[in-house]
Design an enzyme around this catalytic site. Structure first.
Site, PDB file in Angstrom:
ATOM      1  N   ASP A  39       0.797  -1.231   0.000  1.00 49.00           N
ATOM      2  CA  ASP A  39       0.000   0.000   0.000  1.00 49.00           C
ATOM      3  C   ASP A  39       0.832   1.284   0.000  1.00 49.00           C
ATOM      4  O   ASP A  39       1.816   1.389   0.741  1.00 49.00           O
ATOM      5  CB  ASP A  39      -0.864   0.083   1.265  1.00 49.00           C
ATOM      6  CG  ASP A  39      -1.606  -1.194   1.565  1.00 49.00           C
ATOM      7  OD1 ASP A  39      -1.548  -2.131   0.768  1.00 49.00           O
ATOM      8  OD2 ASP A  39      -2.262  -1.233   2.620  1.00 49.00           O
ATOM      9  N   SER A  99      -0.493   0.045   7.479  1.00 47.19           N
ATOM     10  CA  SER A  99      -0.812   1.267   6.728  1.00 47.19           C
ATOM     11  C   SER A  99      -1.342   2.400   7.589  1.00 47.19           C
ATOM     12  O   SER A  99      -1.934   2.176   8.649  1.00 47.19           O
ATOM     13  CB  SER A  99      -1.838   0.952   5.649  1.00 47.19           C
ATOM     14  OG  SER A  99      -1.197   0.301   4.582  1.00 47.19           O
TER      15      SER A  99
HETATM   16  C1  FRU Z   1      -3.907  -3.742   2.550  1.00 42.12           C
HETATM   17  C2  FRU Z   1      -3.324  -4.146   3.885  1.00 42.12           C
HETATM   18  C3  FRU Z   1      -3.707  -3.187   4.988  1.00 42.12           C
HETATM   19  C4  FRU Z   1      -2.599  -3.344   5.966  1.00 42.12           C
HETATM   20  C5  FRU Z   1      -1.414  -3.556   5.058  1.00 42.12           C
HETATM   21  C6  FRU Z   1      -0.355  -4.465   5.589  1.00 42.12           C
HETATM   22  O1  FRU Z   1      -3.192  -4.229   1.476  1.00 42.12           O
HETATM   23  O2  FRU Z   1      -3.708  -5.461   4.233  1.00 42.12           O
HETATM   24  O3  FRU Z   1      -4.981  -3.394   5.550  1.00 42.12           O
HETATM   25  O4  FRU Z   1      -2.436  -2.243   6.788  1.00 42.12           O
HETATM   26  O5  FRU Z   1      -1.909  -4.085   3.850  1.00 42.12           O
HETATM   27  O6  FRU Z   1       0.762  -4.476   4.747  1.00 42.12           O
END
Ligand code: FRU
Length: 466
Positions: A39, A99
């Site tokens: 992300d 994230s």
């Molecule tokens: C989305 C996610 C988020 C999380 C992150 C972990 O792709 O699963 O919900 O914070 O990636 O890398």
């Protein structure tokens, strides 16, 4: 492991990355130097400088305890690496600095992210605060929100903004009945938060079952409405929509800040291609709502991508500008990207008579008539008919042909190509289809069909991450 040790390992991994020619490495999109990137995080323009952080596992092409990498740019085109922003070294983030977002707190760049902690038989989540100084050095302030009662350990991805001189936050969540939700918080400071309630989710605002987890919410005003972007997990595929493992889309509505309620319309997909997830937006200094997404989808077939043998995986999408028109979001490539244009050719002919064009780094603007198709890099087929667009390729795991669709009358296309990705903008941003592909040699586009097409073609310059 101490933070210093983790940092050392990250650094080593970067130093040891495979060198040499990698034809799939993007020339003008952001990708990780080494390891797995997912992300976009902490996207912000502050004092004229763009910051984009990213979920990063520098230690392997695998998900796991994520770090935050950091890129900076003055022009949204050329980026440089900032110092590593976050490493998962503390007890409240043992399984990843997940994230989150960035805000300017009286001029101080402040990060709000999820500390992900897994136990043998479950997990918890802390929403955490960190501050960055001008040199890019981070001071962690620790958790500011613990797991709210009534929710599983899946509570994450804080997006923070300021409204009427108060902070607000949306959080992705799953309740104990395994329903996906978005929680709304208010904070007088970035340290003290009050839960206002569930502002959206499954079994709210006219929705029935609508997924078991909502990730990466982003709430922002646009044209006197509020837009909630969110990634629901657990929606059943429809015949020609919601075909990726997890969805990424939006609701348009009106947020009542006092009642913590958001009356909204239907869920609409943000991107109809194969690879798109977890986008994040920010407001530019000149008032544009900018979006960047991850050109990947978790738990799909990501580990069949061949760049893993080169020690890295995934790219961001191009930067996009959002507007609200006739009740729908439109996404257009950021206007800055026009500065990448180099040699130009204007072509008009029956599709089958158009020349094969090199599309390693290219932009195509097409005004079509009738039925035609184009094959990109001998791998990705785009078919255009009265019904709309169909994008097809062979699945890298199963070998079976898979399709994605955009339904509607196609009047204009803008296609951005970068080594191992294409992004198709339909009808001046009405729809987008993003996809990765991995051509065996320098990719070209080959045209088929009787329809007449006019094509504007530019080669695009590289953008350096230095
Ligand atoms: C989305 C996610 C988020 C999380 C992150 C972990 O792709 O699963 O919900 O914070 O990636 O890398």
């Amino acid at each position: 492991m101490t933070e210093a040790q983790l940092l050392n390992r990250a650094l080593q991994a970067v130093m040891n990355r495979h060198t040499g020619e990698d034809p799939h490495r993007p020339a003008w999109h952001l990708s990780p130097q080494v390891g797995l990137m997912n992300d976009p995080n902490g996207f912000i323009q502050l004092a004229g400088v763009w910051h984009l952080f990213y979920q990063w596992n520098p230690l392997a092409c695998a998900h796991g305890a994520k770090f935050w990498g950091h890129w900076r740019s003055d022009n949204l085109l050329d980026w440089s690496h900032g110092p590593l922003a976050l490493a998962p070294a503390e007890a409240y983030e043992t399984h990843g600095c997940y994230s989150g977002s960035a805000v300017s707190d009286n001029g101080t760049l402040s990060l709000i992210y999820t500390g992900n902690v897994k136990f043998k038989d479950g997990r918890t989540a802390w929403q955490c605060l960190a501050r960055i100084n001008a040199a890019g050095e981070v001071t962690k302030a620790g958790p500011v929100i613990s797991l709210p009662e009534g929710y599983s350990g899946h509570v994450r991805d804080p997006k923070v903004w300021r409204h009427n001189d108060v902070w607000y936050m949306v959080l992705g969540a799953q309740n104990l009945a395994r329903q996906g939700k978005v929680l709304l918080y208010r904070g007088q400071t970035l340290q003290e938060w009050t839960l206002l309630g569930e502002m959206a989710g499954a079994h709210l605002n006219g929705l029935a079952d609508f997924g078991y987890m909502w990730e990466c919410p982003d709430l922002f005003p646009l044209d006197n409405k509020e837009v909630l972007i969110v990634c629901p997990q657990g929606l059943a595929a429809q015949e020609k929509a919601w075909l990726n493992t997890y969805q990424s889309g939006y609701f348009i509505g009106k947020l009542d800040y006092e009642a913590a309620s958001f009356r909204h319309g239907d869920f609409a997909e943000l991107d109809h291609g194969f690879e798109f997830y977890a986008p994040q937006t920010t407001l530019s200094d000149d008032g544009r709502r900018m979006l960047v997404g991850w050109m990947g989808v978790p738990d799909e077939d990501e580990f069949y991508q061949p760049t893993i043998s080169q020690g890295w995986i995934h790219t961001m999408t191009c930067l996009r500008e959002l507007t609200l028109e006739q009740g729908r979001l439109r996404q257009r490539p950021a206007r800055e990207l026009q500065q990448l244009r180099q040699q130009h050719a204007g072509l008009q002919n029956v599709a089958a008579l158009l020349p094969e064009l090199a599309i390693g780094q290219a932009e195509l603007k097409i005004v079509p008539t009738g039925n035609w198709s184009a094959c990109f890099g001998n791998l990705l087929w785009l078919r255009c008919s009265e019904e709309g667009l169909q994008l097809s390729r062979r699945n890298r795991r199963s070998g079976e042909t898979e399709h994605r669709y955009w339904q509607g009358k196609v009047m204009a296309l803008e296609i951005l190509c970068d080594r191992s990705s294409i992004e198709i903008f339909i009808n001046d941003g009405e729809g987008v289809m993003s996809a990765r592909y991995f051509p065996a040699g320098p990719p070209t586009v080959v045209w088929h069909g009787e329809a007449t097409l006019s094509v504007d073609y530019w080669q695009l310059r590289s953008c350096m991450v230095v």
